[in-house]
Design a protein around this motif. Structure first.
Motif, short mmCIF file in Angstrom:
data_model
loop_
_atom_site.label_atom_id
_atom_site.label_comp_id
_atom_site.label_asym_id
_atom_site.label_seq_id
_atom_site.Cartn_x
_atom_site.Cartn_y
_atom_site.Cartn_z
N ASP A 94 24.92 21.45 -1.76
CA ASP A 94 26.09 21.83 -2.57
C ASP A 94 27.03 22.73 -1.78
OD1 ASP A 94 25.09 20.37 -4.67
OD2 ASP A 94 24.31 22.12 -5.77
N ASP A 95 26.47 23.71 -1.06
CA ASP A 95 27.29 24.63 -0.29
C ASP A 95 28.03 23.90 0.83
OD1 ASP A 95 28.22 27.31 0.30
OD2 ASP A 95 26.96 27.20 2.10
N SER A 96 27.36 23.00 1.52
CA SER A 96 28.03 22.26 2.59
C SER A 96 29.13 21.36 2.02
CB SER A 96 27.04 21.45 3.41
OG SER A 96 26.47 20.42 2.63
N SER A 97 28.91 20.80 0.84
CA SER A 97 29.96 19.98 0.21
C SER A 97 31.18 20.83 -0.15
CB SER A 97 29.42 19.31 -1.05
OG SER A 97 28.41 18.39 -0.74
N ARG A 98 30.92 22.04 -0.69
CA ARG A 98 32.03 22.94 -1.01
C ARG A 98 32.79 23.34 0.25
NH1 ARG A 98 28.33 25.15 -4.67
NH2 ARG A 98 27.76 26.77 -3.18
N LEU A 111 37.50 22.89 3.86
CA LEU A 111 38.07 22.53 5.16
C LEU A 111 39.10 21.41 5.03
CD1 LEU A 111 34.94 22.67 7.49
CD2 LEU A 111 36.93 24.16 7.56
N ASP A 112 38.82 20.43 4.16
CA ASP A 112 39.79 19.35 3.94
C ASP A 112 41.08 19.90 3.35
OD1 ASP A 112 38.06 17.47 4.92
OD2 ASP A 112 37.35 16.79 2.94
N ARG A 113 40.96 20.79 2.35
CA ARG A 113 42.17 21.37 1.75
C ARG A 113 42.93 22.20 2.77
NH1 ARG A 113 38.60 22.25 -2.54
NH2 ARG A 113 38.42 24.47 -2.04
N THR A 114 42.21 22.96 3.60
CA THR A 114 42.87 23.77 4.63
C THR A 114 43.57 22.86 5.64
OG1 THR A 114 41.19 25.48 4.37
CG2 THR A 114 42.49 25.54 6.38
N GLY A 115 42.90 21.81 6.04
CA GLY A 115 43.53 20.86 6.98
C GLY A 115 44.77 20.23 6.40
N ASN A 116 44.71 19.86 5.12
CA ASN A 116 45.89 19.28 4.46
C ASN A 116 47.02 20.29 4.37
OD1 ASN A 116 44.50 16.90 4.11
ND2 ASN A 116 43.90 17.35 2.00
#
Length: 121
Positions: A45-49, A54-59
């Motif tokens: 769960d933590d790695s998914s969060r 990271l995806d949101r930050t990259g976007n």
């Protein structure tokens, strides 16, 4: 014969104690397996969060880079369309603003407040 009977009673007692210890050990193993499973789920769960973050930050950075590129391109077109005199004027305003701020900080060093209005009158 009494000696044999006491030995078998001792053996039975030791075997019963071994069985009790074995049952306790099985209980501990089940508890550890349950705990290990929960820890594994928590790590997943933590790695998914973290991956989502990271995806949101990259976007966000991609969006910022696109916006910055667009602004830079617009500024380049704007400056190319204007006369050289206007470019020099813009540069002069920026330099004058920096010098003004520098002089302002020289007159009022950091940590001291400007003089009160009453003293100036």
């Amino acid at each position: 014969m009494a000696h044999t009977r006491s030995r078998s009673t001792t053996d039975q007692t030791l075997e019963q104690q071994n069985d009790e210890e074995l049952s306790a050990l099985h209980g501990k193993i089940k508890a550890l397996r349950s705990l290990t499973g929960q820890v594994t789920i928590d790590i997943l769960d933590d790695s998914s969060r973290q991956n989502d973050q990271l995806d949101r930050t990259g976007n966000t950075f991609t969006s910022f880079a696109n916006s910055l590129f667009s602004t830079s391109r617009h500024h380049s077109r704007s400056m190319a369309a204007n006369s050289t005199l206007r470019q020099y004027r813009t540069i002069a305003y920026v330099v004058a603003g920096v010098v003004f701020i520098w002089l302002l900080f020289k007159v009022w060093p950091s940590g001291s407040a400007p003089p009160p209005i009453e003293d100036a009158l």
